[in-house]
Write a protein that holds these residues in place. Structure first.
Motif, short mmCIF file in Angstrom:
data_model
loop_
_atom_site.label_atom_id
_atom_site.label_comp_id
_atom_site.label_asym_id
_atom_site.label_seq_id
_atom_site.Cartn_x
_atom_site.Cartn_y
_atom_site.Cartn_z
N VAL A 82 32.96 49.95 45.12
CA VAL A 82 34.15 49.65 45.92
C VAL A 82 33.87 48.51 46.89
O VAL A 82 34.73 47.65 47.12
CB VAL A 82 34.61 50.91 46.69
CG1 VAL A 82 35.76 50.58 47.62
CG2 VAL A 82 35.02 51.99 45.71
N ALA A 83 32.66 48.49 47.44
CA ALA A 83 32.31 47.42 48.39
C ALA A 83 32.41 46.05 47.72
O ALA A 83 32.87 45.07 48.34
CB ALA A 83 30.91 47.65 48.94
N ASP A 84 31.98 45.94 46.45
CA ASP A 84 32.08 44.67 45.74
C ASP A 84 33.54 44.26 45.53
O ASP A 84 33.90 43.09 45.69
CB ASP A 84 31.39 44.76 44.37
CG ASP A 84 29.88 44.86 44.49
OD1 ASP A 84 29.34 44.44 45.53
OD2 ASP A 84 29.25 45.35 43.54
N ILE A 85 34.38 45.23 45.20
CA ILE A 85 35.80 44.92 45.01
C ILE A 85 36.45 44.57 46.35
O ILE A 85 37.26 43.65 46.45
CB ILE A 85 36.52 46.12 44.37
CG1 ILE A 85 35.83 46.52 43.07
CG2 ILE A 85 37.99 45.79 44.12
CD1 ILE A 85 36.37 47.81 42.48
N GLU A 86 36.07 45.31 47.38
CA GLU A 86 36.61 45.04 48.72
C GLU A 86 36.24 43.63 49.17
O GLU A 86 37.04 42.93 49.80
CB GLU A 86 36.08 46.07 49.70
CG GLU A 86 36.97 46.34 50.89
CD GLU A 86 37.90 47.53 50.67
OE1 GLU A 86 39.12 47.30 50.67
OE2 GLU A 86 37.40 48.66 50.55
N PHE A 87 35.02 43.19 48.85
CA PHE A 87 34.62 41.83 49.21
C PHE A 87 35.46 40.81 48.44
O PHE A 87 35.80 39.75 48.97
CB PHE A 87 33.13 41.61 48.93
CG PHE A 87 32.66 40.23 49.35
CD1 PHE A 87 32.34 39.98 50.67
CD2 PHE A 87 32.57 39.20 48.43
CE1 PHE A 87 31.94 38.71 51.08
CE2 PHE A 87 32.16 37.93 48.82
CZ PHE A 87 31.85 37.69 50.15
N ARG A 146 37.51 46.17 54.74
CA ARG A 146 38.94 46.41 54.61
C ARG A 146 39.69 46.01 55.87
O ARG A 146 40.78 45.43 55.81
CB ARG A 146 39.21 47.88 54.28
CG ARG A 146 40.69 48.16 53.96
CD ARG A 146 40.90 49.58 53.48
NE ARG A 146 40.12 49.84 52.28
CZ ARG A 146 40.03 51.03 51.69
NH1 ARG A 146 40.67 52.08 52.21
NH2 ARG A 146 39.31 51.18 50.60
N VAL A 147 39.13 46.31 56.99
CA VAL A 147 39.77 45.89 58.25
C VAL A 147 39.91 44.37 58.27
O VAL A 147 40.97 43.83 58.62
CB VAL A 147 38.94 46.36 59.46
CG1 VAL A 147 39.55 45.83 60.76
CG2 VAL A 147 38.86 47.88 59.50
N GLN A 148 38.85 43.67 57.87
CA GLN A 148 38.89 42.21 57.89
C GLN A 148 39.92 41.64 56.94
O GLN A 148 40.70 40.75 57.30
CB GLN A 148 37.50 41.65 57.58
CG GLN A 148 36.47 41.90 58.68
CD GLN A 148 35.07 41.52 58.26
OE1 GLN A 148 34.64 41.81 57.13
NE2 GLN A 148 34.33 40.88 59.15
N HIS A 149 39.97 42.16 55.69
CA HIS A 149 40.92 41.54 54.77
C HIS A 149 42.37 41.91 55.10
O HIS A 149 43.30 41.13 54.84
CB HIS A 149 40.56 41.81 53.31
CG HIS A 149 40.77 43.18 52.76
ND1 HIS A 149 42.00 43.80 52.70
CD2 HIS A 149 39.89 44.06 52.18
CE1 HIS A 149 41.89 44.97 52.12
NE2 HIS A 149 40.61 45.18 51.81
#
Length: 547
Positions: A82-87, A146-149
């Motif tokens: 998920v972290a890779d997708i979130e990035f 997620r907060v950043q995007h």
């Protein structure tokens, strides 16, 4: 809950170390979206443009760590977490936001590698939205990424004049931030093993959330999502920029921290929604602002600033103008309700309060003139060219409206001797007040209209503002009709571009590996206008009814 967290038994926070399992159909959907992503050259260009010429505004990312993660992300190939997708979502939304600042003096065409900027934005937004939905399904809790995007999605909406969409994105970002504990003391509330850099970025992100929440709630006349208090544990603590050889030089995030202090100062007086305007209380607030806040400004951001670091810190002069815009806009907010006082109420005031009222109208005009001066200076520093940057467009429109509205008062600006002697050592609004005239105010508003008309070529928000301001300026400066109050209140209802162009134009056609060099270098229903509805009949009082 504090005791549970201290014992490491918080199940929600322990979820951070558990990677959600990705079903095969979801993995296939992710892969299809990744295959639709823009050419690497386009993304490289936009990432570098963002880091070099946009990130200085809000500094939501730490460029060296972001660029390093960007390189690692490309090297992974298949995204398994998920972290890779979130990035990927963060990357796409940064690229979409960066494209809002193009064309620019340093890159004067509306395509990158033959693809229109509008098509680039649409593609980034579409894929980013799909992937963001998948991330939320796989991990409802969220993360700093997620907060950043979510913040970048909101900032893009703001550039398009969709302030309500920015407000909704901010709401979502704050809810995620609270779920992952960004609002709590980073030293005690975040999972073990987190690097100090990420702790610092959490604090900086929360600082930005607090600033936007405070500003937008004031602009939209809504209740803030976050409490008014802002503890020192939430403020940044680290020096994250390369050393310029001077321990006294301001850190790059100093302007944002000062903005947070400014927001906290005004919010310390409590909410103003629904309260009657009290001339004496407003005057006391302004005097405290001068004596308690302005005197604490860092020397590089003082009203008479120390400019010895400007050449070594290229973003510093730009950030100074951003802060000046917000400082004087906050003073406008303090005094703006004087425009909506009932004529009958004004006539009932004792003479000394009528003098105070006249003084506060002048203070409002001077504050608006200072905002427009800072906007004009910032726009010139950015090349005086087309921009969709909301800070320039919105402040130009809003303060021009205030000035024209003031000029509808036949007694404005009145006798130059009007007004009390304020019991403060330095009154920034007193400088130049003797030269305040109706003609000066109208000329400043007309200059604002000229700027909006130029920006209207690239910005729908500026176009809407220009058309509305033009209609307002076309009215004779005569007394305005006021609808009497029906609720018993006293208010009526109502950077330089000489070498940059060559650099960015050549960079567009460069090799994807060019980021390596940059990595090494880096390591060293509104109160204000609904821009979509400006074709409707204009009532200036409706823009200012926040008393």
């Amino acid at each position: 809950m504090a005791l549970v967290r201290k014992l490491g038994l918080d199940e929600e926070e322990n979820q951070d170390s558990i990677a959600p399992t990705m079903p095969q159909d979801v993995a296939d959907s992710v892969q299809r979206d990744i295959e639709r992503m823009l050419d690497r050259h386009i993304l490289d260009f936009l990432v570098q443009y963002f880091v070099a010429e946009v990130n200085w505004i809000d500094q939501l990312i730490h460029p060296p760590s972001f660029l390093a993660q960007y390189q690692r992300w490309w090297a992974k190939g298949t995204l398994l977490s998920v972290a890779d997708i979130e990035f990927a979502v963060l990357l796409l939304r940064i690229c979409s936001y960066a494209s809002q600042f193009l064309p620019s003096p340093s890159y004067t065409i509306d395509t990158i590698r033959g693809m229109l900027l509008a098509d680039i934005r649409n593609t980034c937004d579409d894929i980013g939205g799909n992937l963001a939905t998948i991330c939320t399904t796989l991990d409802t809790r969220g993360s700093l990424l997620r907060v950043q995007h979510l913040c970048f999605a909101g900032l893009s909406s703001q550039c398009e004049g969709r302030t309500n969409a920015f407000w909704e994105a901010l709401n979502s970002a704050i809810r995620v931030a609270q779920r992952v504990g960004i609002h709590r003391d980073a030293a005690t509330s975040i999972p073990g093993g987190m690097h100090e850099l990420e702790k610092e970025m959490r604090r900086r992100t929360f600082c930005n959330l607090y600033i936007w929440d405070s500003l937008l709630s004031r602009q939209l006349d809504r209740t803030p999502f976050l409490p008014a208090s802002l503890g020192s544990e939430n403020l940044p603590r680290m020096h994250l920029v390369p050393d310029v050889g001077d321990a006294d030089a301001p850190e790059a995030f100093t302007e944002r921290v000062t903005q947070a202090h400014l927001a906290r100062f005004w919010r310390s007086f409590g909410p103003r929604q629904g309260a009657e305007y009290d001339l004496t209380v407003a005057e006391e607030r302004y005097e405290r602002f001068c004596s308690e806040f302005l005197t604490t400004l860092p020397s590089a951001f003082a009203l008479q600033p120390n400019k010895e670091w400007d050449e070594r810190l290229p973003a510093l002069p730009l950030q100074r103008q951003l802060l000046l815009m917000t400082i004087f806009d906050s003073v406008c907010w303090n005094f703006r309700p004087v425009l909506l006082l009932e004529p009958s109420y004004v006539l009932s005031l004792p003479p000394y309060k009528q003098v105070l009222l006249s003084s506060q109208k002048k203070a409002l005009a001077m504050a608006a003139l200072h905002v427009l001066e800072a906007v004009s200076t910032l726009h010139a520093m950015l090349g005086a060219s087309h921009t969709r940057y909301a800070g320039i467009i919105f402040h130009t429109f809003e303060t021009a409206v205030v000035l024209v509205y003031l000029c509808l008062d036949p007694e404005f600006p009145g006798d130059g001797a009007d007004g009390p002697l304020r019991a403060i050592a330095a009154d920034p609004l007193g400088v130049g007040a003797a030269n305040l005239t109706r003609e000066r105010c109208l000329q400043a508003a007309q200059d604002g209209l000229t700027r909006l008309r130029m920006l209207a070529e690239v910005s729908n928000m500026a176009d809407a503002g220009a058309r509305t301001l033009a209609r307002l300026l076309s009215r004779p400066t005569r007394p305005h009709a006021v609808t009497p109050a029906t609720d018993g209140s006293n208010c009526a209802q109502p950077w330089p571009a000489d070498s940059g162009e060559i650099y960015w134009s050549s960079l567009e056609h460069s090799d994807p590996n060019h980021l390596d060099g940059m990595l090494s270098a880096a390591a060293s229903d509104d109160l204000y206008p609904n821009w979509d509805l400006f074709h409707m009949d204009f009532d200036p009082a409706s823009l200012l009814a926040d008393a």
